[in-house]
Scaffold this motif. Sequence first.
Motif, PDB file in Angstrom:
ATOM      1  N   LEU A 152      -0.844  16.026  -4.944  1.00  0.00           N
ATOM      2  CA  LEU A 152       0.447  15.812  -5.601  1.00  0.00           C
ATOM      3  C   LEU A 152       1.590  15.978  -4.607  1.00  0.00           C
ATOM      4  O   LEU A 152       2.582  15.249  -4.649  1.00  0.00           O
ATOM      5  CB  LEU A 152       0.646  16.812  -6.746  1.00  0.00           C
ATOM      6  CG  LEU A 152      -0.375  16.808  -7.887  1.00  0.00           C
ATOM      7  CD1 LEU A 152       0.021  17.843  -8.948  1.00  0.00           C
ATOM      8  CD2 LEU A 152      -0.492  15.441  -8.525  1.00  0.00           C
ATOM      9  N   SER A 177       7.063   3.139  -0.636  1.00  0.00           N
ATOM     10  CA  SER A 177       7.271   3.221  -2.086  1.00  0.00           C
ATOM     11  C   SER A 177       8.745   3.198  -2.465  1.00  0.00           C
ATOM     12  O   SER A 177       9.092   2.815  -3.580  1.00  0.00           O
ATOM     13  CB  SER A 177       6.601   4.483  -2.646  1.00  0.00           C
ATOM     14  OG  SER A 177       7.026   5.637  -1.956  1.00  0.00           O
ATOM     15  N   VAL A 178       9.616   3.649  -1.586  1.00  0.00           N
ATOM     16  CA  VAL A 178      11.063   3.529  -1.797  1.00  0.00           C
ATOM     17  C   VAL A 178      11.698   3.081  -0.489  1.00  0.00           C
ATOM     18  O   VAL A 178      11.196   3.397   0.591  1.00  0.00           O
ATOM     19  CB  VAL A 178      11.718   4.851  -2.238  1.00  0.00           C
ATOM     20  CG1 VAL A 178      11.600   5.055  -3.730  1.00  0.00           C
ATOM     21  CG2 VAL A 178      11.160   6.026  -1.472  1.00  0.00           C
ATOM     22  N   ALA A 225       2.353  12.877  -2.554  1.00  0.00           N
ATOM     23  CA  ALA A 225       2.447  11.611  -3.282  1.00  0.00           C
ATOM     24  C   ALA A 225       3.806  10.944  -3.143  1.00  0.00           C
ATOM     25  O   ALA A 225       3.965   9.784  -3.499  1.00  0.00           O
ATOM     26  CB  ALA A 225       2.116  11.828  -4.766  1.00  0.00           C
ATOM     27  N   THR A 226       4.807  11.681  -2.655  1.00  0.00           N
ATOM     28  CA  THR A 226       6.136  11.103  -2.463  1.00  0.00           C
ATOM     29  C   THR A 226       6.474  11.120  -0.971  1.00  0.00           C
ATOM     30  O   THR A 226       5.897  11.897  -0.203  1.00  0.00           O
ATOM     31  CB  THR A 226       7.210  11.917  -3.197  1.00  0.00           C
ATOM     32  OG1 THR A 226       7.213  13.251  -2.664  1.00  0.00           O
ATOM     33  CG2 THR A 226       6.938  11.978  -4.693  1.00  0.00           C
ATOM     34  N   ALA A 227       7.441  10.298  -0.597  1.00  0.00           N
ATOM     35  CA  ALA A 227       7.887  10.299   0.797  1.00  0.00           C
ATOM     36  C   ALA A 227       8.473  11.662   1.161  1.00  0.00           C
ATOM     37  O   ALA A 227       8.229  12.197   2.249  1.00  0.00           O
ATOM     38  CB  ALA A 227       8.926   9.192   1.017  1.00  0.00           C
ATOM     39  N   VAL A 228       9.245  12.250   0.239  1.00  0.00           N
ATOM     40  CA  VAL A 228       9.835  13.569   0.473  1.00  0.00           C
ATOM     41  C   VAL A 228       8.745  14.600   0.731  1.00  0.00           C
ATOM     42  O   VAL A 228       8.793  15.369   1.696  1.00  0.00           O
ATOM     43  CB  VAL A 228      10.681  14.000  -0.758  1.00  0.00           C
ATOM     44  CG1 VAL A 228      11.139  15.441  -0.626  1.00  0.00           C
ATOM     45  CG2 VAL A 228      11.873  13.070  -0.947  1.00  0.00           C
ATOM     46  N   VAL A 265      -9.942   9.099  -6.935  1.00  0.00           N
ATOM     47  CA  VAL A 265     -10.167   8.627  -5.568  1.00  0.00           C
ATOM     48  C   VAL A 265      -8.994   9.090  -4.708  1.00  0.00           C
ATOM     49  O   VAL A 265      -7.838   8.804  -5.026  1.00  0.00           O
ATOM     50  CB  VAL A 265     -10.282   7.087  -5.529  1.00  0.00           C
ATOM     51  CG1 VAL A 265     -10.473   6.612  -4.085  1.00  0.00           C
ATOM     52  CG2 VAL A 265     -11.427   6.624  -6.414  1.00  0.00           C
ATOM     53  N   GLY A 288      -6.011  19.476  -5.940  1.00  0.00           N
ATOM     54  CA  GLY A 288      -5.162  18.551  -6.702  1.00  0.00           C
ATOM     55  C   GLY A 288      -3.708  18.633  -6.289  1.00  0.00           C
ATOM     56  O   GLY A 288      -3.043  17.614  -6.090  1.00  0.00           O
ATOM     57  N   THR A 289      -3.194  19.849  -6.139  1.00  0.00           N
ATOM     58  CA  THR A 289      -1.771  19.977  -5.831  1.00  0.00           C
ATOM     59  C   THR A 289      -1.464  19.562  -4.389  1.00  0.00           C
ATOM     60  O   THR A 289      -0.342  19.156  -4.103  1.00  0.00           O
ATOM     61  CB  THR A 289      -1.260  21.408  -6.097  1.00  0.00           C
ATOM     62  OG1 THR A 289      -2.136  22.348  -5.482  1.00  0.00           O
ATOM     63  CG2 THR A 289      -1.205  21.676  -7.591  1.00  0.00           C
ATOM     64  N   ALA A 330      -6.195   9.535  -1.960  1.00  0.00           N
ATOM     65  CA  ALA A 330      -5.372   8.567  -1.235  1.00  0.00           C
ATOM     66  C   ALA A 330      -5.886   8.446   0.199  1.00  0.00           C
ATOM     67  O   ALA A 330      -6.465   9.377   0.741  1.00  0.00           O
ATOM     68  CB  ALA A 330      -3.921   9.036  -1.233  1.00  0.00           C
TER      69      ALA A 330
END
Lengths: 450, 445
Positions: free
Chosen positions: A371, A47-48, A374-377, A22, A367-368, A24
């Motif tokens: 990916l 997330s951080v 998926a992080t703040a960076v 699913v 997919g990438t 984001a």
Amino acid sequence: MSQVDLRGGTGTARIPPVAPTVAADLPAVAERMLPGGLRVLVVRRASVPLVEVRLRIPFTGRGAAHQARAELLAETLFTGTQSRDRVELATAVQALGGALSTGVDADRLAVVGSALATNLVPLLDLIAEVLTGAVYPSSEFSGERERVVEEVTIARSQPAVIAREGLLRRLYGDHPYGSDTPAPDVVATVTEAEVRALHAERVSPTGAILTLVGDVDPRAALDQVEAAFGGWAGTRADPTPPLPALVHGPVMIIDRPGAVQTNIRIGGPAVDRHDPAYAAQRLASTVFGGYFSSRLVSNIREDKGYTYSPRSSVDYPVAGARFTVTADVATDVTAPALLEIFYELGRMAVLPVAADELDAARQYAVGTLALSTATAVGLASTLSALAGAGIGVEYLRDHPVALEGVTPEDVLAVSARVLAPAKLVTVLVGDAEKISAAVSGLTELVTADR
Amino acid sequence: MPTVPPRTETNTIAVSLPAPSYPVEKTSLANGLRVVLAPDHTAPVVAVAVHYDVGFRSEPEGRTGFAHLFEHLMFQGSENVGKAEHPKYVQAAGGMFNGSTHPDHTDYYELLPSGALERALFLEADRMRAPRITRENLDNQIAVVQEEIRVNVMNRPYGGFPWITLPPVAFDTFPNTHNGYGDFHELQAASLDDAEDFFDKYYAPGNAVLTVVGDFDTENALRMIDRYFAGIPPRPVPVRPSFAEPVRTEDRRAVLTDPLAPRPALAVGYRVPDPTADLPAFLAYDVLTHVLSAGDASRLERRLVQKDRSVISVSTYLGTFGDPFDQRDPLLLTFEACHPAESSSAAILTAVDEELDRITADGLEPGELARVQARIVSGLLREADDALGRALGMAAFELHRGRPELINELPGLVGAVTSDGVRAAAAALRAQGRSVLELRAGAAS
């Protein structure tokens, strides 16, 4: 007798299928255009407890002198303001749990960093202080200039840099995109007055974009940015000049006597992100050399062992996109490697890709993309780069849809435009005496001085 | 997130440093495989890592580079997976993969959309059970590794400096001194029997850690792990030898000429405490590296770059590849600088000594420790935000200490480093013999 047999095994177990993931939710982007012309994008990502900062300022200029001044400006931007010296600025950033770095290329000046999210306001204040009040103190400037001269001298001794410079020059000539690393002798002539003048003219909010991603309240962050950057004003930079038409011609060897490898670089114009063929181009490059499962890697690495990390990519500078093939191969297989690369490029340009090949590339691209955000960076860098190209966050939703619609015919059509060997130019950095004879059997050849 | 107050010096305002609280679960299978699970649903991605407790320090004499070559061979196929199909199955699932060989471990990992978890587990289990290596694939990967060495070492200035060239100055025994990339002749001599022996000895399930981090359901993941890994037969687990060497009291120096380098360079190796035996003491050295060379406010940037103008760049770091936490004893704190021909290595060394002496004598400046701690902690949080970064960090902590939850505790431990601890670390560097490697510029212009 060993307990294991590495040569056995012709198993037939089923490879597990991939369950649908699913996607984001599309990040909610709060946006504001400040009166001075700075565009601000803020995304809450909790997330951080950090905040990521990406500022990009249009910074095109013509000629080697501009390039050298821009490099020194980026290197000395944080060496002092009216109220704080270099160490005080760095001390303040570190105390925020922060780090800031600068970089410049032919399109933009970038300030990139992060800090503990609770320190967003002092971080913004510090960046604004530098943008509106950097003084380029004489006490720092001449020493930094000498250091940058040495730094670019070292950079230009790296074969990868020699090859990149060679290809950019071959593609773009005297256009600002014709070089990525300034020449040491030009850097050595730059004065602090020139850098101060460049700052006054170009470090401007008009056309600049500030992206914040982190554990922040977007509405409050927009107000905080406005409060910090309200005094920043300036004029619009000139647009990047149009790219010169590509001059086709022989393969160029840049001689590097004694080199144990040849750095092969092949490049040409590509379609930009707004072109209807953009998604197909992404998949064409992926199938050809854009990932490990590509034809290029399968052929010249996994089958023939000519090279370690061959690849292709598409870059999207503002004035026009570029397709590039990169392979560093053993000197004695330079011609055979070139033959295989041309073969694989030609195959892309004249024959359709297989359905399963296309689907693997498609899944990888979709997919990438997930990916990478998926992080703040990753999200900050992705949104900043997209915004620089005039593309919004909806790309994260729409691009996978566009990728789904790409057919083998689309890939063939864009490959014929972009990947066809006749549309590309080639630069080889290597030992001319050892590689010229074999390469000249494949194609016309010219040797350039470094 | 809970916050851990750092100890700060007097005259500084205490700040609260955040620490993560990722859930961590551990189990092990009957065959000895250790399993670390850290579910987190903030993004629909999952990271899978398998760490084998063998690195290039363990490779046999006469087979330098074999641990790394074997890492390549693990991608060449296994019982149910053909040559080069492992990357295809991962990438066609929308994922990315890699492997890397370190002094003390070898890791293999994937980062994928969460729906691809089962596939990644299957692929890792298949090659843990039965890699399939042919003479043809071995020859192919020997050629590929030789190109990797040419691109990263032989064909470029400063190639392998100092990670390959400093250890022979700093250490005496084969495990610690030899080139982990390997000698070309020894790579070419590698045989299928070597591969079989190496796999048999070191790639037992009991010598490995499986780490899964990200968007998954724990029960479901455990079922899949059991399905794919539990059937791998147990094998004896090798006793890890000690690679310890005494800390020397005398300096040792070496000089090499890099024919491609346009400017000279200098590397200095110092020994640091065993990180597994005494993590708090070790962390003081980590803080020291940041005090010395992280950013424009650091001691060596100020002294060497801004004041003396004697170097072009400077860095200090722990561990062969700059990760303080992925290596066992013995390891180095490395000082590295590139410098203009006009500045002498002797003058640079003297300045470094003076700066270490100044820290030893005077301690840190007001606020210096707190700001350095703040920066280290935010760097740790940033790394851990990435599911793959978190998985690799947790796996190394499990491998070395059986404590993957250190990923959550590390910020607090960094915050607990004191000014006295940093002083003691600086003093310890000065008290030992340095390992000094000078690189002469063979291509000076």
